[in-house]
Design an enzyme around this catalytic site. Sequence first.
Site, PDB file in Angstrom:
ATOM      1  CG  HIS A  25      -2.054   0.959   1.135  1.00 29.41           C
ATOM      2  ND1 HIS A  25      -3.369   0.574   1.183  1.00 29.41           N
ATOM      3  CD2 HIS A  25      -2.077   2.304   0.979  1.00 29.41           C
ATOM      4  CE1 HIS A  25      -4.157   1.636   1.077  1.00 29.41           C
ATOM      5  NE2 HIS A  25      -3.381   2.699   0.954  1.00 29.41           N
ATOM      6  CG  HIS A  27      -1.488   6.185  -2.201  1.00 32.93           C
ATOM      7  ND1 HIS A  27      -2.607   6.153  -3.000  1.00 32.93           N
ATOM      8  CD2 HIS A  27      -1.850   5.612  -1.018  1.00 32.93           C
ATOM      9  CE1 HIS A  27      -3.612   5.592  -2.340  1.00 32.93           C
ATOM     10  NE2 HIS A  27      -3.172   5.249  -1.134  1.00 32.93           N
ATOM     11  CG  ASP A  29      -0.903  10.731  -5.453  1.00 34.36           C
ATOM     12  OD1 ASP A  29      -0.758   9.678  -4.802  1.00 34.36           O
ATOM     13  OD2 ASP A  29      -2.027  11.227  -5.664  1.00 34.36           O
ATOM     14  N   GLY A 186      -9.695   7.805  -2.252  1.00 33.67           N
ATOM     15  CA  GLY A 186     -10.357   9.081  -2.049  1.00 33.67           C
ATOM     16  C   GLY A 186     -11.188   9.062  -0.779  1.00 33.67           C
ATOM     17  CG  HIS A 213      -8.046   3.251  -0.032  1.00 29.76           C
ATOM     18  ND1 HIS A 213      -7.489   2.923  -1.246  1.00 29.76           N
ATOM     19  CD2 HIS A 213      -7.094   3.936   0.664  1.00 29.76           C
ATOM     20  CE1 HIS A 213      -6.246   3.400  -1.299  1.00 29.76           C
ATOM     21  NE2 HIS A 213      -5.978   4.007  -0.146  1.00 29.76           N
ATOM     22  CD  GLU A 216      -7.351   5.959   5.206  1.00 32.41           C
ATOM     23  OE1 GLU A 216      -6.290   6.582   5.374  1.00 32.41           O
ATOM     24  OE2 GLU A 216      -7.857   5.747   4.085  1.00 32.41           O
ATOM     25  CG  ASP A 313      -1.653   5.725   3.090  1.00 34.25           C
ATOM     26  OD1 ASP A 313      -1.997   5.385   1.939  1.00 34.25           O
ATOM     27  OD2 ASP A 313      -2.352   6.463   3.809  1.00 34.25           O
TER      28      ASP A 313
END
Length: 371
Positions: A25, A27, A29, A186, A213, A216, A313
Site C-alpha cells: 500500500h 501511493h 503521488d 479518495g 480502501h 480507514e 501509505d
Amino acid sequence: MNIDQHGDMKVQGVSLRGLPKVSLHDHLDGGVRPATILELAAEANLPTPAKDAGALRGWLDQQADSGSLVEYLKSFDLVTAVLQTEQALTRVAREFVADLAEDGVIYGEVRWAPEQHVAGGLSLDQAVRAVQRGIEEGEDAADAAGQNIRVGQILSAMRQADRSKEIAELAVAYRERGVVGFDIAGPEDGFPASDHRAAFDYLAAEFLPVTVHAGEAAGPASIRSALIDGRALRLGHGVRIAEDLQIIEREGDEVQVQFGDLARWVRDREIPLELSPSSNLHTGASAVWGDELADHPFDLLYQLGFAVTVNVDNRTMSGTSLTRELALLVDTFGYDLDDLEAFQFNAASAAFLPVEEREELVEMIAEGFER
C-alpha cells in the site's frame, strides 16, 4: 527509542533497512520527493508554499498530521498539479522505484489514479505508459546497482467520481503491461464500494485482483461493502475492523475477545489488512483507540491472528519509509525478527502475483532474514 535519523534501527544486531520487504500500500503521488515537487512546479510555473525541500517537507508534515482523511488528502493538490505530463510521471515513477530499493523493498505495488493526471491533455493510456516507463527505468537502474526489485501498478479510481468502470477497463487492458490490480481511493465516508458495483462486476468477470480502501475513514459497514460489493481480496488499511471486536476481559498480556461476524470472517479467511501505522494516526483512522502508536490496534489484530501487513501509505506526506514503520512497531510493541518476518510473509502471500512468484518472494524473504 533506538531509531536513527534515517528511520533505521538494529534488532538482534540486524539493520532493518537491509532486510527484504514487501510493500503493498504505497501511493505514487504520496511518495514524490519534495525536491522533485519544487523542480516540477518551477517548470510548470506553479506557486509552492515553500521554496526549499526542507521547508516543503515541513509544510507537508503539518498538512498530513490533521487527524482527518479529508484534510490529509488536501495536501495532494500541489503534487497532482505538477504531475500532468509524461515526463513528470516517468520521472517520479523512476525515483519512486529507487526509493523503494533503498528501503530494502524487493517487491512493491504502487497505486495511483490515472484520472487525476489528464488535466494537461494526457490520455489515460499515455499516463499509464509513462508511469510504466519510469518503473522499468527504475528497475533497470536498481538491477545495475545490485538491488533486486520488482514493482507492479495498481490503478485506483476515485470513489467520489464516476469513472471507475473506465479505470477498471484500463486496468484490464494493461494487465500484461505492468498493471497487477485495481483499487478505489479518495474520501471513504459517504462513498461506499457499492457505488462502483458495475466496475467490480466487470473486474470479477475478468479475474483482475482488487483491493479497496476500507476501514480507514469509515467503519465496519464500509469494510462489509468492500468485501461484498467490491469482492476485495485485500483491505486498504482495514484498521477499523477492530471496531467489530469486543474486549471481554484483559489481564496482563492476555485478552479475551468476542468476534463480530465481519471480524471473524476477515480473520478466518485470512483477508490481508494493509495497515499503515503512521498514516492511520495522521488521518485519525485509529483515533477511537487513542492518538499514540501504542493505542493502535495493530498488535491486537496481530495477536488475534489477522493477516496484518505493514505499509507506508504515503512516504512523503507521512515522512516515513517501510523501514521506519517497522522500527516504530519494534520500539512500541517489542517485536523481534520473527515477528517482522511474519509481516513480510503475510505481504508476500497477499501480493497480486501468480502463486509461483509469491512462493519465490517467500523464499527470498526467508533467505534474507536467515542471513
